[in-house]
Design a protein around this motif. Structure first.
Motif, mmCIF file in Angstrom:
data_model
loop_
_atom_site.group_PDB
_atom_site.id
_atom_site.type_symbol
_atom_site.label_atom_id
_atom_site.label_comp_id
_atom_site.label_asym_id
_atom_site.label_seq_id
_atom_site.Cartn_x
_atom_site.Cartn_y
_atom_site.Cartn_z
ATOM 1 N N GLU A 125 -16.409 30.463 -5.918
ATOM 2 C CA GLU A 125 -17.560 31.365 -6.050
ATOM 3 C C GLU A 125 -18.271 31.473 -4.696
ATOM 4 N N VAL A 126 -18.388 32.684 -4.176
ATOM 5 C CA VAL A 126 -19.007 32.931 -2.868
ATOM 6 C C VAL A 126 -20.294 33.708 -3.081
ATOM 7 N N SER A 127 -21.365 33.279 -2.372
ATOM 8 C CA SER A 127 -22.668 33.946 -2.486
ATOM 9 C C SER A 127 -23.194 34.310 -1.110
ATOM 10 N N LYS B 140 -18.711 27.671 -3.426
ATOM 11 C CA LYS B 140 -18.638 26.587 -4.396
ATOM 12 C C LYS B 140 -17.283 26.602 -5.099
ATOM 13 N N TRP B 141 -16.761 25.416 -5.349
ATOM 14 C CA TRP B 141 -15.492 25.272 -6.050
ATOM 15 C C TRP B 141 -15.720 24.546 -7.373
ATOM 16 N N TYR B 142 -15.007 25.022 -8.399
ATOM 17 C CA TYR B 142 -15.105 24.442 -9.735
ATOM 18 C C TYR B 142 -13.704 24.169 -10.283
ATOM 19 N N ARG B 143 -13.591 23.128 -11.081
ATOM 20 C CA ARG B 143 -12.398 22.925 -11.902
ATOM 21 C C ARG B 143 -12.838 22.869 -13.344
ATOM 22 N N ASP B 144 -12.310 23.807 -14.138
ATOM 23 C CA ASP B 144 -12.705 23.901 -15.547
ATOM 24 C C ASP B 144 -14.222 23.912 -15.691
ATOM 25 N N ASN B 145 -14.870 24.758 -14.861
ATOM 26 C CA ASN B 145 -16.324 25.000 -14.906
ATOM 27 C C ASN B 145 -17.168 23.817 -14.424
ATOM 28 N N GLU B 146 -16.558 22.811 -13.830
ATOM 29 C CA GLU B 146 -17.315 21.693 -13.263
ATOM 30 C C GLU B 146 -17.216 21.744 -11.742
ATOM 31 N N VAL C 30 -14.014 41.617 -1.877
ATOM 32 C CA VAL C 30 -13.080 41.070 -2.853
ATOM 33 C C VAL C 30 -12.775 39.623 -2.483
ATOM 34 N N VAL C 31 -12.913 38.736 -3.432
ATOM 35 C CA VAL C 31 -12.593 37.330 -3.207
ATOM 36 C C VAL C 31 -11.216 37.071 -3.805
ATOM 37 N N SER C 32 -10.312 36.542 -3.000
ATOM 38 C CA SER C 32 -8.991 36.155 -3.500
ATOM 39 C C SER C 32 -8.835 34.653 -3.336
ATOM 40 N N CYS D 259 -9.927 30.080 -0.327
ATOM 41 C CA CYS D 259 -10.784 31.144 -0.858
ATOM 42 C C CYS D 259 -11.023 32.151 0.262
ATOM 43 N N ASP D 260 -10.501 33.365 0.107
ATOM 44 C CA ASP D 260 -10.652 34.411 1.119
ATOM 45 C C ASP D 260 -11.743 35.387 0.693
ATOM 46 N N TYR D 261 -12.620 35.713 1.639
ATOM 47 C CA TYR D 261 -13.721 36.640 1.335
ATOM 48 C C TYR D 261 -14.106 37.389 2.606
ATOM 49 N N ASP D 262 -14.750 38.530 2.417
ATOM 50 C CA ASP D 262 -15.218 39.358 3.524
ATOM 51 C C ASP D 262 -16.667 39.724 3.247
ATOM 52 N N LEU D 263 -17.580 39.215 4.066
ATOM 53 C CA LEU D 263 -19.002 39.439 3.850
ATOM 54 C C LEU D 263 -19.454 40.844 4.246
#
Length: 256
Positions: free
Chosen positions: A108-110, A53-59, A21-23, A40-44
């Motif tokens: 967005e985490v990949s 990756k970070w976006y503002r209004d899809n950019e 879960v990404v919070s 951005c918190d995530y657990d792989l």
């Protein structure tokens, strides 16, 4: 056939275990000129990080890819200034926010191969400008007759977004709609707005008016006093006393 089914089930379970879960933590309100740290918190779950990756209004404006050297890269985006020295795989630090910095921020985490699974979360950040100036009030300078409707207006200082305005009379918030006149927000230079709210309540003796402008948890206010024309009131009281005196004299004459 059973072996194939079991293989796909095991593969599905393996991918599911890697799900996380990404919070996202984004300030809800920030003042223009302030910095902001986005988290951005995530657990792989045992997987390997491919990119954040970070976006503002899809950019896209910032990415972190551990396989690259250097791993950080910032894209130019109006209103977004990334401080790479304070940013990392979990944080994007922004400097000197402007009114154009407001928007919907998405992380967005990949994962690395073979799954290349990705997850994302988003939150909105409002960037406001709320100066120290109190609202201005007009129309209170004149003298009002008792029960005459007030003609008083309250205007906020130049702000963004448009502040909410409220009137209080002697400490009581006014909710009577027929007493309030909403003029809306007027655009002014530099992309700012001015809100105006009128008050038409009937004039009473000893009225203390307070106008409150708010943006989020921040507020500015101004208090004024209404001067009523007591001459008319005094004349009515004098007339009543004169009538009572005349009645008393007539009664005394009749008794005598």
């Amino acid at each position: 056939m059973k072996i194939v089914i079991i293989y796909f089930l095991l593969a599905y379970v393996k991918v599911t275990i890697c799900l996380r879960v990404v919070s996202i933590t984004v300030p809800k309100y920030k003042q223009r000129g302030e910095p902001a740290t986005l988290t951005c918190d995530y657990d792989l779950e045992g997987g390997r990080l491919y990119s954040v990756k970070w976006y503002r209004d899809n950019e896209e404006f910032y990415r972190y890819m551990p396989r690259l050297r250097p791993p950080q890269h910032a894209h130019r985006l109006d209103g977004v200034k990334v401080d790479l020295g304070k940013s990392s795989a979990r944080h994007a630090h922004l400097r000197e926010l402007t009114l154009r910095s407001r928007g919907l921020y998405r992380c967005e985490v990949s994962e690395e191969a073979p799954s290349f699974h990705s997850a994302q979360a988003e939150a909105f950040m409002e960037v406001y400008h709320f100066p120290r100036d109190s609202p201005s009030v007009t129309g209170h300078e004149r003298r009002y007759e008792i029960d005459e409707p007030l003609d008083v207006n309250c205007s906020s200082a130049r702000s963004f977004p448009a502040p909410d305005l409220h009137w209080h009379i002697n400490g009581q918030k006014i909710t009577e709609r027929s007493w309030l006149v909403a003029y809306g927000a007027k655009p002014v230079p530099q992309g700012l707005l001015v809100s105006t709210l009128g008050l038409k309540a009937p004039a009473k003796p000893r009225m203390k008016l307070r106008c409150v402008a708010t943006i989020g948890t921040h507020k500015r206010e101004r208090t004024v006093l209404i001067d009523t024309n007591s001459a008319s009131c005094n004349s009515r009281v004098g007339a009543s006393l004169l009538i009572l005196t005349c009645v008393n004299m007539i009664v005394r004459d009749k008794i005598s």
